[in-house]
Design an enzyme around this catalytic site. Sequence first.
Site, short mmCIF file in Angstrom:
data_model
loop_
_atom_site.label_atom_id
_atom_site.label_comp_id
_atom_site.label_asym_id
_atom_site.label_seq_id
_atom_site.Cartn_x
_atom_site.Cartn_y
_atom_site.Cartn_z
N ASP A 40 9.33 2.60 1.70
CA ASP A 40 8.17 3.33 2.20
C ASP A 40 8.02 2.97 3.67
O ASP A 40 7.57 1.87 4.02
CB ASP A 40 6.93 2.90 1.38
CG ASP A 40 5.64 3.54 1.90
OD1 ASP A 40 5.62 3.98 3.06
OD2 ASP A 40 4.65 3.56 1.15
N PHE A 99 0.86 -1.18 0.00
CA PHE A 99 0.00 0.00 0.00
C PHE A 99 0.90 1.23 0.00
O PHE A 99 1.75 1.38 0.87
CB PHE A 99 -0.91 0.02 1.24
CG PHE A 99 -1.92 1.14 1.19
CD1 PHE A 99 -3.14 0.97 0.55
CD2 PHE A 99 -1.63 2.38 1.74
CE1 PHE A 99 -4.06 2.02 0.47
CE2 PHE A 99 -2.54 3.42 1.67
CZ PHE A 99 -3.76 3.24 1.04
N LYS A 117 2.80 9.80 8.59
CA LYS A 117 2.05 9.32 9.76
C LYS A 117 2.60 9.83 11.09
O LYS A 117 2.27 10.93 11.50
CB LYS A 117 1.97 7.79 9.73
CG LYS A 117 1.01 7.28 8.64
CD LYS A 117 0.64 5.84 8.88
CE LYS A 117 -0.22 5.26 7.77
NZ LYS A 117 -1.64 5.50 7.94
#
Length: 397
Positions: A220, A135, A249
């Site tokens: 990532d 993702f 995040k």
Amino acid sequence: MGNIEDLESRYIINTYNRQPGSTPHLVKGDGAYVWDENGKKYLDFLGGLAVNVVGHCHPGVVEAICRQAGILSHTSNLYYTGPQAILAAELVEKTLPGGKVFFANSGAEANEAAIKISRKNKPGRYKIVTAERSFHGRTMATLTATGQLKYRKPFTPLLEEFSYGTFNDLTSFETLIDQETAAIMIEPIQGEGGVYVAEEAFLKGLRELCDREGILLIFDEIQCGMGRTGSLWAFENYEIKPDLITVAKGLGGGLPIGALIAAEKYTDVLQPGDHASTFGGNAVVCAAALTVLKIITDEGLLAGVKQKGLQLEGGLKNILTQFPSVQGEYRGLGLMCALEIDQPVAKKIYEKCTTEGLLINAIGDNILRLLPPLNIKESEIDEGLSIIHKAFQETIS
Ligand code: PLP
């Protein structure tokens, strides 16, 4: 105007599937807890989807935000601002010394920057290889990079020249590389896909493959970074370094920020005019992020993450042993973990946990995902485990 649920269903596009009557309306947070509008308290084992790494309303972060908001919050990127430059220095020195940062506002945007650098780096090399089940975001490029057909399908045609190898299978990546490949992009621990930890030989093999082919290796770390595994970055568990790393995040402690950190060799690929962001590196979010970084790296928090991760792992595995009718698997590292069970009851367990005052996440029908704050107390982990145990008792026959 009506109550919040009515307003939401009338005025907000329904992309999050909140359920009136069962989805809490949260009004306050403190440490590992949040409260709903009725004063009900929830232990937060989801941490705002890996965002609240130092818990809710950490006093240091609140102070940094308020202080900077009262001095200068936004100027655009046409001017120098202190918090941005200082945060860049901290990030680079702690991650890829000699490198440089581009600031964005989200994970997807940080990944967009990584994709643009990879494509501009060498003319004629434009293909990006990512992993099945990965993702990387919801913008059109990062959606294309995401190795899950269910997310991509409604939005075709997408970008061209992305392909997907099998996670933890080096050969499948080797076969996808050719003279037009620019980069491999990978999550060292796949998060949204169900918490799958990369094997050491696989990541090291990808590093060697990229070096051999002269292409970029992008990590990532938007979900697995910021201390989640017990080291600042997940890649530190593997003794290799990426060429580009994307972060978001947890970095802003609850405020929106994304960052792309490029190793020294790739710091000049983007030139003035190639890329930009109006809000990227805004003074308030950078002040918050600086404080989060300081808390994580100064307070011995990281050593505790490994320990608490083991406590959580032990507790979850213990729950599994008490329900022999369920075959289950624990997956994770540090405080990023999942339980996969062979009965399609993840949503039921998650709902029961919510009712009992514990916020967790269900991925599909079979996976429970836990991402508690890194400064969670041992007693709070025990409290969460006993709620999960109770939810199993009430769900599993
Ligand atoms: N990359 C990973 C690994 C993620 O987990 C996410 C979000 O869940 C993203 C990228 C996208 O981040 P954002 O939602 O901030 O755009």
